[in-house]
Write a protein that holds these residues in place. Structure first.
Motif, short mmCIF file in Angstrom:
data_model
loop_
_atom_site.label_atom_id
_atom_site.label_comp_id
_atom_site.label_asym_id
_atom_site.label_seq_id
_atom_site.Cartn_x
_atom_site.Cartn_y
_atom_site.Cartn_z
N LYS A 181 -8.45 17.59 87.81
CA LYS A 181 -7.45 16.95 88.69
C LYS A 181 -8.17 15.84 89.46
O LYS A 181 -9.05 16.12 90.27
N LEU A 205 -6.74 13.45 91.42
CA LEU A 205 -6.17 13.12 92.72
C LEU A 205 -5.02 14.06 93.03
O LEU A 205 -4.47 14.68 92.11
N GLY A 206 -4.66 14.12 94.30
CA GLY A 206 -3.56 14.99 94.71
C GLY A 206 -2.22 14.32 94.47
O GLY A 206 -2.14 13.15 94.11
N VAL A 207 -1.15 15.10 94.71
CA VAL A 207 0.20 14.61 94.41
C VAL A 207 0.89 13.97 95.61
O VAL A 207 2.01 13.50 95.50
N THR A 208 0.24 13.96 96.74
CA THR A 208 0.93 13.56 97.97
C THR A 208 0.98 12.04 98.16
O THR A 208 0.42 11.29 97.35
N THR A 209 1.62 11.62 99.23
CA THR A 209 1.58 10.20 99.60
C THR A 209 0.57 9.98 100.72
O THR A 209 0.62 8.96 101.41
N ASP A 210 -0.36 10.92 100.85
CA ASP A 210 -1.51 10.70 101.71
C ASP A 210 -2.22 9.44 101.22
O ASP A 210 -2.32 9.22 100.02
N GLU A 224 -1.73 12.34 86.64
CA GLU A 224 -1.02 13.61 86.53
C GLU A 224 -1.82 14.67 85.81
O GLU A 224 -1.34 15.77 85.57
N ASP A 236 -4.75 9.82 98.31
CA ASP A 236 -4.16 10.02 96.98
C ASP A 236 -3.58 8.72 96.42
O ASP A 236 -3.77 8.37 95.26
N ILE A 244 5.75 5.31 97.31
CA ILE A 244 6.43 6.60 97.25
C ILE A 244 6.10 7.36 95.96
O ILE A 244 6.79 8.32 95.60
N ARG A 245 5.07 6.93 95.25
CA ARG A 245 4.60 7.61 94.05
C ARG A 245 5.71 7.80 93.00
O ARG A 245 5.77 8.82 92.32
N CYS A 246 6.59 6.81 92.87
CA CYS A 246 7.67 6.92 91.88
C CYS A 246 7.17 6.50 90.52
O CYS A 246 7.84 6.73 89.51
#
Lengths: 340, 331
Positions: B245, B247-252, B240, B255, B220-222
């Motif tokens: 950049k 990587l992206g910020v999603t939980t895809d 971050e 990423d 969950i990218r916590c």
């Protein structure tokens, strides 16, 4: 309002019937206890756990979603249609949390279409708690193990059967749709429910909640934040497992002229949360960030919405890798309030 | 164990009293069963907060660098504090690593080493209970007696709920300390080292891929793994950074994979297998397997183990002519 009973042996059939033209989200077994999952096979649904490890807020407020896509000089909207959804087996605290999220995403008359498209199509069947979980304190924050806020139907586990009480028109329509499987609740059933409710509420611990907002404001410079800040690791676990935390970030993700604007969960515990483009960061210490999390819930939300944004589910307590306990913090804040 | 705890409290009281240290970093009881919390003791009167038991799972090295940072906005002279800390084998190795990477000063540290027989993994106890919560627990030398929120009692063999890292731990005593207390721990277990990695390596690429898709789709990218890790002290994590950049910020999955693989690479030659990332993960992801694979590679390629002494150079921050160079490709 409609009051029905459903034999527990018919729960799967009930869910299969209602899931025919809906997405069905319900608790299933998981290595961390139980979790909400989109369920295609109702036989997987497990109603024996208490609070799922993650809250069901993701059903209406996903961890991330695309707001629109763009290519060079033009943007494409994403379709806002959402499917009818049944959220089955959410505990009353989680249902109440959805009611709080509703207030945020419609605040001051400004509707958030991304949130509302899902929320408006979600029918919530809450399952009352017979026994509390290890870190539950819902009654201390104005909730109840048999609370009705945010739910369309409230269910009680009576052992052999589920008692189902419609709370809204949507809930009533849902129960009518499955009327071939249910029976009208008898007076005996209703009495059993009353007794179960009284039993459940009795079992919950009462913890002091600081309600004196002026005193809470005073606590801004209190010493307690320093040590809490040293303990806090600065991860986003508490915010991400919390059913009421709703802060998000919006970023553009681009690749060779094509991109998407994405909204994703964010957490006030992260050091980057308040980092300005200029490089300035108004919350430089973890103490300030931890304080923000507590005061947002117990001071700023009461100021803005008239109630604290905590439903007492205890997930932040069971999951904190540093062993921080919000209940203990609230107790210390309450005694602080009494002194000042 | 009670006796070790008492000795620890006495020693810490002495250190605070005679000014050897200004603050002591230890463990205190948390409110939930089988949970402790790091604590910062500044006065001899507070030493009774300190506990020593089979649930002192946190790696306290993680909490040290912040104490040596100049307070934001402070003007004029500032002397960093003298800090005491209690260390298991793994904590002490992380401390060695942090000293070598110049994140904490050796001369401001007082390390109390305690031999460790392994710590209980709360997630494993949870799994033994199934879908109900943990209402209460009692721990003795051999077992954990738990009571679920459904009122049912269960006795679990302590060996069955030890953290995976602890089961294979080869360094049960502090490798660096000013003082050691307690008894010498029993000898390291006869568990074949890297058995989990060997088993994983024997799988087909497809199976390995499926394993990690299953594990990482839980993320969950916590960032609890990163924040609990003593090695992850970067002011700005690559995950971050915005320019560039990475990587992206999603939980895809793409990423999440980039984040965890990137973090694992940054641990190469630095991970002491303390298990803090696994214990911190709210989703119970077995990140250890990833780090252990890299540890195994470092051990095989450079015949080196991570952070065993202050004197010895670390494998990836030094060069020897005889170092393995098989990974190099022709220009």
């Amino acid at each position: 309002m409609l009051e029905m009973t459903l034999d527990k042996s018919k729960v799967q059939e009930f869910l299969r019937l209602l899931g025919e033209n809906r997405r069905l989200f319900a608790p299933v077994k998981d290595r961390m206890g139980t979790k909400f999952s989109e369920v295609a096979d109702p036989s997987l649904v497990c109603l024996d756990g208490l609070n799922t490890n993650l809250s069901p807020k993701e059903v209406v407020f996903p961890q991330w979603e695309t707001l629109y896509t763009f290519k060079e000089d033009h943007a494409n909207e994403v379709k806002l249609a959402a499917q009818e959804t049944l959220l089955f087996g959410a505990r009353p605290c989680d249902a109440r949390a959805l009611g709080l999220l509703d207030q945020v995403f419609t605040w001051e008359g400004i509707d958030d279409p991304y949130y509302l498209r899902r929320r408006e199509k979600t029918c919530v069947v809450a399952l009352a708690c017979n026994t509390p979980g290890e870190a539950c304190f819902c009654t201390s924050v104005g909730g109840s193990p048999v609370g009705e806020i945010g739910a369309d139907v409230l269910a009680f586990d009576l052992g052999e059967q589920l008692y189902l009480r419609a709370l809204t028109e949507r809930g009533e329509a849902l129960l009518k749709e499955a009327s071939t499987l249910t029976e009208k609740a008898t007076e005996e059933d209703k009495q059993a429910v009353q007794q179960a409710a009284a039993e459940a509420e009795k079992q919950l611990q009462a913890i002091p909640i600081p309600k004196d907002l002026a005193a809470l404001k005073e606590s801004f410079d209190a010493e307690i934040w320093e040590e809490l800040g040293l303990k806090c690791l600065g991860c986003g676990t508490c915010a991400y497992v919390c059913p009421t935390c709703h802060c998000f970030d919006i970023t553009d993700e681009t690749k060779k002229g094509v991109g998407r604007r994405v909204r994703n969960w964010d957490s006030c515990a992260f050091s980057l949360f308040t980092l300005h483009g200029s490089g300035h960061n108004p919350r430089t210490t973890q103490a300030a960030r931890y304080r923000q999390r507590v005061l947002h819930k117990f001071l700023y939300c009461p100021e803005n919405f008239g109630e604290a944004f905590c439903v007492g589910c205890g997930r932040c307590i069971t999951n904190c890798p540093a062993g921080l306990d919000l209940r203990a913090v609230l107790e210390r804040l309450s005694s602080l309030a009494k002194v000042t | 164990m009670k006796q070790v705890e008492e000795t620890l409290r006495q020693e810490v009281a002495k250190l605070l009293e005679d000014g050897t240290i200004d603050v002591f970093v230890g463990h205190e009881a948390a409110s939930l069963p089988l949970k402790t919390s790091p604590c910062f003791v500044r006065s001899p009167k507070e030493v009774d907060r300190l506990v020593w038991n089979r649930i002192c799972t946190s790696n306290l090295a993680t909490y040290l660098p912040q104490l040596f940072k100049r307070p934001v906005g402070l003007k004029g002279e500032w002397t960093p504090p003298k800090v005491g800390v209690v260390a298991k084998g793994c904590d002490s190795r992380s401390i060695v690593g942090l000293i070598k990477e110049k994140q904490i000063p050796r001369d401001r540290l007082f390390i109390i080493g305690i031999g460790c027989e392994g710590m209980i993994d709360r997630h494993s106890v949870g799994r033994a209970l199934g879908v109900v919560g943990l209402a209460d627990a009692k721990v003795d030398d051999k077992s954990v007696q738990v009571i679920g929120t459904d009122g049912r009692e269960k006795r679990i063999d302590i060996a069955d709920v030890l953290a995976a890292s602890c089961r294979e731990c080869q360094h049960r005593e502090a490798v660096l300390s000013n003082l050691t207390i307690g008894e010498t721990p029993s000898s390291a277990p006869e568990v074949s080292h890297y058995a989990n990695v060997a088993e994983f390596e024997s799988k087909s690429p497809q199976e390995r891929w499926e394993h990690w898709v299953g594990e990482l789709s839980r993320c969950i990218r916590c960032y609890a793994c990163r924040q609990a890790c003593p090695n992850c002290y970067c002011e700005e994590c690559f995950a971050e950074e915005t320019a560039p950049k990475w990587l992206g910020v999603t939980t895809d999955l793409s990423d999440v994979f980039v984040f965890h693989l990137g973090r694992a690479f940054h641990q190469a030659g630095r991970c002491v297998d303390c298990g803090a990332c696994v214990a911190a993960c709210p989703q119970g992801i077995d990140l250890r397997l990833l780090n252990q694979k890299i540890n195994k590679d470092v051990e095989e390629l450079f015949e080196a183990q991570v952070s065993l002494s202050l004197e010895e150079a670390e494998a990836l921050s030094s060069f020897r002519m005889e170092d393995d160079q098989s990974f190099m490709t022709e220009p």
